[in-house]
Enzyme design. Structure first.
Site, PDB file in Angstrom:
ATOM      1  N   ARG A   1      15.952  17.064  13.117  1.00  0.00           N
ATOM      2  CA  ARG A   1      15.921  18.451  12.634  1.00  0.00           C
ATOM      3  C   ARG A   1      17.150  18.809  11.811  1.00  0.00           C
ATOM      4  NH1 ARG A   1      14.094  22.393  17.431  1.00  0.00           N
ATOM      5  NH2 ARG A   1      14.072  23.801  15.635  1.00  0.00           N
TER       6      ARG A   1
ATOM      7  N   HIS B   1       0.848  -1.199   0.000  1.00  0.00           N
ATOM      8  CA  HIS B   1       0.000   0.000   0.000  1.00  0.00           C
ATOM      9  C   HIS B   1       0.882   1.247   0.000  1.00  0.00           C
ATOM     10  CE1 HIS B   1      -3.554   2.395   0.708  1.00  0.00           C
ATOM     11  NE2 HIS B   1      -2.985   2.958   1.768  1.00  0.00           N
TER      12      HIS B   1
ATOM     13  N   LYS C   1      -1.646  10.697   1.847  1.00  0.00           N
ATOM     14  CA  LYS C   1      -0.702  10.301   0.793  1.00  0.00           C
ATOM     15  C   LYS C   1      -1.212  10.692  -0.587  1.00  0.00           C
ATOM     16  CE  LYS C   1      -0.881   5.951   1.927  1.00  0.00           C
ATOM     17  NZ  LYS C   1      -1.817   6.095   3.059  1.00  0.00           N
TER      18      LYS C   1
ATOM     19  N   ASP D   1      -2.386   3.795  -4.297  1.00  0.00           N
ATOM     20  CA  ASP D   1      -3.009   2.801  -3.434  1.00  0.00           C
ATOM     21  C   ASP D   1      -2.246   1.479  -3.424  1.00  0.00           C
ATOM     22  OD1 ASP D   1      -4.906   1.931  -1.592  1.00  0.00           O
ATOM     23  OD2 ASP D   1      -6.036   0.919  -3.156  1.00  0.00           O
TER      24      ASP D   1
END
Length: 341
Positions: free
Chosen positions: A252, A146, A167, A185
């Site tokens: 970060r 997926h 997504k 998908d």
């Protein structure tokens, strides 16, 4: 689990342009259901001369100009024992290149043993490279999973994450910004050549459709044109979207290269937290450009880290210099005071 691949499947492979094999069956049609079990090829020159030690019976047999000339010599001598022995071992098929036509004796043996004989107009070297490429794809390890596969600035990005995280919406915005959709998908991933992951749509019938919650199913080809889609693309970066967790510490700086493993191949990996105000498509675009820079040998995070370290080293050196200078000046002042007394 891989499905059975037969000689008939080989003939029916839908290959285009420089990948086309140009195959046609000229004998032994009753054997088209024979299974091809491995992607390797064999030139049966030694076998035709009677040497069968370590012979690859499970391989496709390729007959080029050299093998064809030797077949004609055997035919002129009335010798067909080695040909019959070769075909009686159940080889998947025999393929003649250069539009060469086998001898009538070989055709009769192929018909008798039910061995398919195919023909192509391609030169042997060109045909072999095309066939190996096609069989490598057929026999590649496959995984259907997926996610959404898009091409952004030439980089194949596989977007994964929990259902409903956004997504498809991110991919739709990327397509709107001029990038291309490969699959939505359900994505079929193949491990080609042992270290390359090729992704495509798992369901060819659905084509390049997308499901957008609140909007429904849309056809990307009809909405944005054929320039907005691709059939296949190498997966070069995996981006996982997840809902922002305030208790989680996110990277970060990005100095550490993270990877994820798919079908035994390690692929660069990014975890991108999603929350209101974050423009995910722009982040994915930037990730694609940054990945291209890495492939060119430029790593922004590492360069930043090195610059900081140089600055710290310079700052420390400056402090040490100033301290020494102050000590020298203090000593000089003391010496002047002694002289004046």
């Amino acid at each position: 689990m891989r499905q059975t691949f037969t000689v008939l499947d080989l003939l029916n492979l839908d290959l285009k342009e420089h990948n086309d094999l140009g195959l046609r069956c000229i004998a032994g049609r009753q054997g088209l259901s024979r299974e091809i079990r491995m992607p390797d090829l064999n030139r049966p020159g030694l076998a035709l001369s009677g040497f069968f030690d370590n012979f690859g019976y499970e391989r496709i047999q390729i007959f080029g100009r050299g093998e064809h000339a030797y077949l004609e010599k055997l035919d002129a001598q009335g010798n067909s024992d080695t040909i019959r022995h070769l075909f009686e071992q159940g080889v998947p098929c025999a393929i003649f290149t250069h539009d060469l036509y086998p001898t009538e004796r070989l055709i009769a043996i192929a018909t008798d043993t039910g061995t398919p004989v195919l023909q192509t107009s391609l030169a042997t070297s060109d045909f072999n490279s095309r066939l190996i490429r096609a069989l490598s794809n057929v026999f590649a390890k496959t995984l259907t999973t997926h996610g959404v596969l898009v091409e952004v600035f030439g980089i194949g990005i596989f977007i994964i994450g929990d259902s409903g995280v956004g997504k498809s919406e991110a991919a739709l915005e990327l397509v709107h910004r001029g990038h291309r959709l490969v699959a939505d998908d359900a994505v079929e991933i193949r491990n080609v050549s042992g270290n390359v992951l090729i992704g495509s749509g798992a369901n060819k019938a659905l084509g390049h459709h997308m499901e957008i919650r609140g909007l429904g199913i849309i056809n990307i080809t009809h909405l944005f044109g054929v320039g907005a889609i691709r059939e296949t693309k190498q997966i070069q970066l995996v981006v996982e979207l997840e809902n922002w967790d305030s208790e989680k510490v996110y990277d970060r700086i990005g100095a550490e290269e993270k990877t994820t493993e798919i079908l035994g191949v390690k692929v660069p990996y990014l975890l991108v937290p999603v929350k209101p105000g974050r423009n995910i498509p722009i982040i994915i675009e930037t990730a694609a450009m940054n990945e291209r820079l890495k492939k060119m040998g430029y790593f922004s995070a590492k360069e930043f880290n090195q610059s900081v370290m140089k600055w710290l080293e310079t700052e420390n050196a400056r402090k040490i210099y100033m301290q020494k200078r102050q000590m020298i000046e203090s000593l000089q002042d003391r010496l002047r005071g002694d002289d004046s007394e």
